[in-house]
Design an enzyme around this catalytic site. Structure first.
Site, PDB file in Angstrom:
ATOM      1  N   SER A 128       0.530  -1.128   0.295  1.00 40.04           N
ATOM      2  CA  SER A 128       0.336  -0.220   0.563  1.00 40.04           C
ATOM      3  C   SER A 128       0.918   1.365  -0.030  1.00 40.04           C
ATOM      4  CB  SER A 128      -1.037  -0.289   1.409  1.00 40.04           C
ATOM      5  OG  SER A 128      -1.626   1.199   1.384  1.00 40.04           O
ATOM      6  N   ALA A 129       0.262   1.935  -0.672  1.00 42.58           N
ATOM      7  CA  ALA A 129       0.848   3.793  -0.851  1.00 42.58           C
ATOM      8  C   ALA A 129       1.569   3.976   0.920  1.00 42.58           C
ATOM      9  CB  ALA A 129      -0.035   4.557  -0.879  1.00 42.58           C
ATOM     10  N   THR A 130       0.345   3.677   1.744  1.00 43.39           N
ATOM     11  CA  THR A 130       0.653   4.453   3.412  1.00 43.39           C
ATOM     12  C   THR A 130       2.581   3.274   3.619  1.00 43.39           C
ATOM     13  OG1 THR A 130      -0.872   1.525   3.889  1.00 43.39           O
ATOM     14  CG2 THR A 130      -1.723   4.194   4.347  1.00 43.39           C
ATOM     15  N   TYR A 170      -1.601  -0.273  10.610  1.00 46.76           N
ATOM     16  CA  TYR A 170      -1.717  -0.718   8.925  1.00 46.76           C
ATOM     17  C   TYR A 170      -1.146  -0.631   8.744  1.00 46.76           C
ATOM     18  CZ  TYR A 170      -3.345  -1.112   4.377  1.00 46.76           C
ATOM     19  OH  TYR A 170      -3.558  -1.062   3.308  1.00 46.76           O
ATOM     20  N   LYS A 220       2.052  -3.672   6.689  1.00 45.94           N
ATOM     21  CA  LYS A 220       2.714  -3.671   5.112  1.00 45.94           C
ATOM     22  C   LYS A 220       4.129  -3.594   4.935  1.00 45.94           C
ATOM     23  CE  LYS A 220      -1.801  -4.138   3.417  1.00 45.94           C
ATOM     24  NZ  LYS A 220      -1.675  -5.360   3.239  1.00 45.94           N
ATOM     25  N   TYR A 227      -0.636  -0.238  -3.656  1.00 43.98           N
ATOM     26  CA  TYR A 227      -1.508   0.567  -4.068  1.00 43.98           C
ATOM     27  C   TYR A 227      -1.880   1.366  -3.810  1.00 43.98           C
ATOM     28  CZ  TYR A 227      -3.674  -4.338  -3.899  1.00 43.98           C
ATOM     29  OH  TYR A 227      -4.065  -6.311  -4.490  1.00 43.98           O
ATOM     30  N   ASN A 242      -5.146   5.011  -4.526  1.00 42.89           N
ATOM     31  CA  ASN A 242      -6.329   5.207  -3.956  1.00 42.89           C
ATOM     32  C   ASN A 242      -7.424   3.765  -4.437  1.00 42.89           C
ATOM     33  OD1 ASN A 242      -5.317   6.491  -2.016  1.00 42.89           O
ATOM     34  ND2 ASN A 242      -6.996   6.452  -1.389  1.00 42.89           N
ATOM     35  N   LEU A 288     -13.579   7.740   0.757  1.00 43.57           N
ATOM     36  CA  LEU A 288     -14.150   8.716   0.215  1.00 43.57           C
ATOM     37  C   LEU A 288     -15.260   7.976  -0.708  1.00 43.57           C
ATOM     38  CD1 LEU A 288     -15.104  11.765   0.331  1.00 43.57           C
ATOM     39  CD2 LEU A 288     -13.019  11.656  -1.345  1.00 43.57           C
ATOM     40  N   ARG A 290      -7.966  14.391  10.159  1.00 42.42           N
ATOM     41  CA  ARG A 290      -8.941  12.977  10.256  1.00 42.42           C
ATOM     42  C   ARG A 290      -7.313  12.307  10.716  1.00 42.42           C
ATOM     43  NH1 ARG A 290     -10.872   8.317   6.403  1.00 42.42           N
ATOM     44  NH2 ARG A 290      -9.158   8.832   5.573  1.00 42.42           N
TER      45      ARG A 290
HETATM   46  C1  WQD Z   1      -9.147   9.777   1.013  1.00 40.01           C
HETATM   47  C2  WQD Z   1      -9.228  11.467   1.602  1.00 40.01           C
HETATM   48  C3  WQD Z   1     -10.076  11.905   3.729  1.00 40.01           C
HETATM   49  C4  WQD Z   1     -13.902  10.293   3.919  1.00 40.01           C
HETATM   50  C5  WQD Z   1      -7.428   4.415   1.543  1.00 40.01           C
HETATM   51  C6  WQD Z   1      -7.599   3.190   2.602  1.00 40.01           C
HETATM   52  C7  WQD Z   1      -6.123   2.664   2.946  1.00 40.01           C
HETATM   53  C8  WQD Z   1      -5.033   2.976   2.567  1.00 40.01           C
HETATM   54  C9  WQD Z   1      -5.404   4.202   0.399  1.00 40.01           C
HETATM   55  C10 WQD Z   1      -5.151   0.566   1.083  1.00 40.01           C
HETATM   56  C11 WQD Z   1      -8.670  10.902   2.898  1.00 40.01           C
HETATM   57  C12 WQD Z   1     -10.915  12.772   2.888  1.00 40.01           C
HETATM   58  C13 WQD Z   1     -12.955  10.406   3.532  1.00 40.01           C
HETATM   59  C14 WQD Z   1     -14.815  10.792   3.963  1.00 40.01           C
HETATM   60  C15 WQD Z   1     -13.330  12.787   3.629  1.00 40.01           C
HETATM   61  N1  WQD Z   1      -5.616   1.451   1.039  1.00 40.01           N
HETATM   62  N2  WQD Z   1     -12.282  11.951   3.654  1.00 40.01           N
HETATM   63  N3  WQD Z   1     -14.515  12.748   4.247  1.00 40.01           N
HETATM   64  O1  WQD Z   1      -7.886   7.718   3.413  1.00 40.01           O
HETATM   65  O2  WQD Z   1      -6.496   7.768   1.595  1.00 40.01           O
HETATM   66  O3  WQD Z   1      -6.812   5.268   2.622  1.00 40.01           O
HETATM   67  O4  WQD Z   1      -6.807   4.330   0.526  1.00 40.01           O
HETATM   68  O5  WQD Z   1      -4.303   0.272   1.386  1.00 40.01           O
HETATM   69  O6  WQD Z   1      -5.741   1.646   3.677  1.00 40.01           O
HETATM   70  O7  WQD Z   1      -7.668   3.609   3.779  1.00 40.01           O
HETATM   71  O8  WQD Z   1      -8.612   7.350   1.730  1.00 40.01           O
HETATM   72  O9  WQD Z   1     -11.377   7.759   0.941  1.00 40.01           O
HETATM   73  O10 WQD Z   1      -9.863   7.423   3.556  1.00 40.01           O
HETATM   74  O11 WQD Z   1      -9.186   9.128   2.494  1.00 40.01           O
HETATM   75  O12 WQD Z   1     -12.500  14.427   3.663  1.00 40.01           O
HETATM   76  O13 WQD Z   1     -15.586  11.424   4.970  1.00 40.01           O
HETATM   77  O14 WQD Z   1     -10.871  11.700   1.575  1.00 40.01           O
HETATM   78  O15 WQD Z   1      -9.276  12.807   4.461  1.00 40.01           O
HETATM   79  O16 WQD Z   1      -7.853  12.687   2.658  1.00 40.01           O
HETATM   80  P1  WQD Z   1      -7.386   7.245   2.550  1.00 40.01           P
HETATM   81  P2  WQD Z   1      -9.790   7.863   1.875  1.00 40.01           P
END
Ligand code: WQD
Length: 377
Positions: A150-152, A174, A178, A203, A205, A226, A330
């Site tokens: 993951s990019a994380t 998490y 990874k 990965y 998003n 999101l 967040r």
């Molecule tokens: C995207 C942006 C939020 C919800 C996900 C997975 C993680 C990894 C990468 C696999 C962020 C913002 C979100 C909301 C918002 N996947 N947001 N209001 O955080 O990049 O991580 O993809 O490895 O496991 O969780 O994706 O879609 O949660 O958030 O403002 O109600 O949308 O702050 O900036 P994220 P996300």
């Protein structure tokens, strides 16, 4: 099987019933070169997803499909828990030593916030189960491994776009799970360079769905991510009280930037990675005999989009009038995760041609055809 056909290669996909997993199974079945086995405990997936994937494969069979082609459209779908050694062993025993050609390991818990609350559960499921899987693979002479990373793993990267050479520095259990698994695979391939070939796929998003509308993202409860959240709001499944987590980031419009990639392109990246683990693949050709046969690749478009841009794109695709409130940041969010996809493009022939509009269109098609997800019927 006609004499000209290569026998099917058996591939075990862990998490095969999940959002990413089901699209990866679709990509493998499309080639009619693999026979897919799936292990999934349905913690965050639905068994019906695999029935639907197989339905897509069968509907795509050519009129002159051979018996082997038809066999490739069937899935050995096993409901099992990867942390339970006996359950996983039973799958390997069913096919015997050398019976499974390779493994695509996707199953993992992936909620960043949740991982800070239950770290041991995350380490057991994401790290412990991976070690156990690799041990069983070794015992059963299955040594080709594609790992869902993951990019994380990059944490807050020092520069954007992010190349694979960026230091790994995850902030959540998490993300750390990874990083740990990538390091475990590195050590394993270094210990047995002649035996193991592995690829870690980082990965960015994933978004969208197969255009048939038969499979898609189906998170349990209110989505945290999101894209699925916006789809659930527009179809009336959740309260449309949309909160934007922070608008004071160092980004063009102050909201977080992410590299969204169509799940079909992400899935195809797994197929390219699996093909690259074949004996005569060029990606390891330049390595010395005793060098570890392991590579890591980013799977992203190389194009960052902000939260507000995604909301606007989904407004256009769904016609839903999203009203949002800007609230505090967040925990665990980083300002920008945008990939440099050049290495995967160069070495795997990877491309991510689907546009943001197609991601929104295909996600909305899935959601409107399945307003309650897989429990619709
Ligand atoms: C995207 C942006 C939020 C919800 C996900 C997975 C993680 C990894 C990468 C696999 C962020 C913002 C979100 C909301 C918002 N996947 N947001 N209001 O955080 O990049 O991580 O993809 O490895 O496991 O969780 O994706 O879609 O949660 O958030 O403002 O109600 O949308 O702050 O900036 P994220 P996300």
């Amino acid at each position: 099987m006609t004499s000209t056909q290569e026998p099917l290669k058996r591939v075990l996909v862990t998490g095969g019933a999940g959002y990413i997993g089901s699209h990866v199974v679709f990509a493998l079945q499309e080639t009619r070169k693999y026979k897919v086995i799936s292990i999934d405990n349905h913690h965050n997936s639905h068994p019906k997803a695999l029935t639907r994937v197989s339905q897509i494969a069968k509907s795509n069979l050519p009129p002159d499909a051979t018996e082997q082609d038809k066999e490739s459209a069937e899935i050995d779908a096993v409901t099992a828990d990867l942390t339970k050694e006996a359950e996983v062993r039973a799958v390997f025993e069913k096919y015997g030593k050398g019976g499974i050609w390779g493994v695509v390991h996707i199953a993992a818990y992936k909620a960043v916030g949740e991982s800070t609350e239950i770290p041991l559960t995350y380490y057991q499921n994401n790290v412990g189960a991976t070690v156990q899987l690799l041990q069983l693979m070794s015992e059963f002479e299955c040594t080709r491994f594609v790992y869902s990373s993951s990019a994380t793993v990059y944490g807050t990267p020092p520069k954007i776009p992010i190349p694979e050479t960026t230091r790994l520095q995850a902030d959540s259990p998490y993300g750390k799970s990874k990083v740990m698994c990538e390091q475990i695979i590195q050590d394993l391939t270094a210990a047995e360079p002649q035996r193991w070939r592995a690829i870690s796929l980082r990965y960015f998003n994933p978004a969208g769905a197969h255009p048939s509308g038969l499979i898609g993202e189906e998170p349990r409860g209110r989505p945290g991510n999101l894209f699925p959240l916006l789809a659930h709001m527009a179809v009336g499944r959740v309260n449309p009280d949309l909160k934007v987590f922070g608008s004071d980031y160092p980004t063009p419009d102050g909201t977080c930037v992410r590299d969204y990639i169509h799940v079909l392109d992400l899935a195809r990246g797994h197929l390219l990675a699996l093909n690259a683990l074949a004996e005569d693949s060029p990606i390891f050709a330049s390595l010395a005999e005793d060098a570890p046969k392991i590579k890591a690749y980013n799977l992203g478009k190389g194009k960052g989009m902000s939260v507000l841009q995604i909301i606007e794109a989904m407004r256009k695709a769904t016609g839903f009038d999203y009203k949002y409130e800007i609230v505090g940041r967040r925990r665990g969010d980083v300002p920008d995760l945008t990939a440099d996809p050049a290495l995967a493009e160069k070495e795997l022939g990877f491309k991510a041609p689907h546009s943001l509009e197609e991601m929104c269109r295909d996600l909305w098609n899935w959601q409107t055809k399945n307003p309650k997800g897989y429990d619709d019927e």
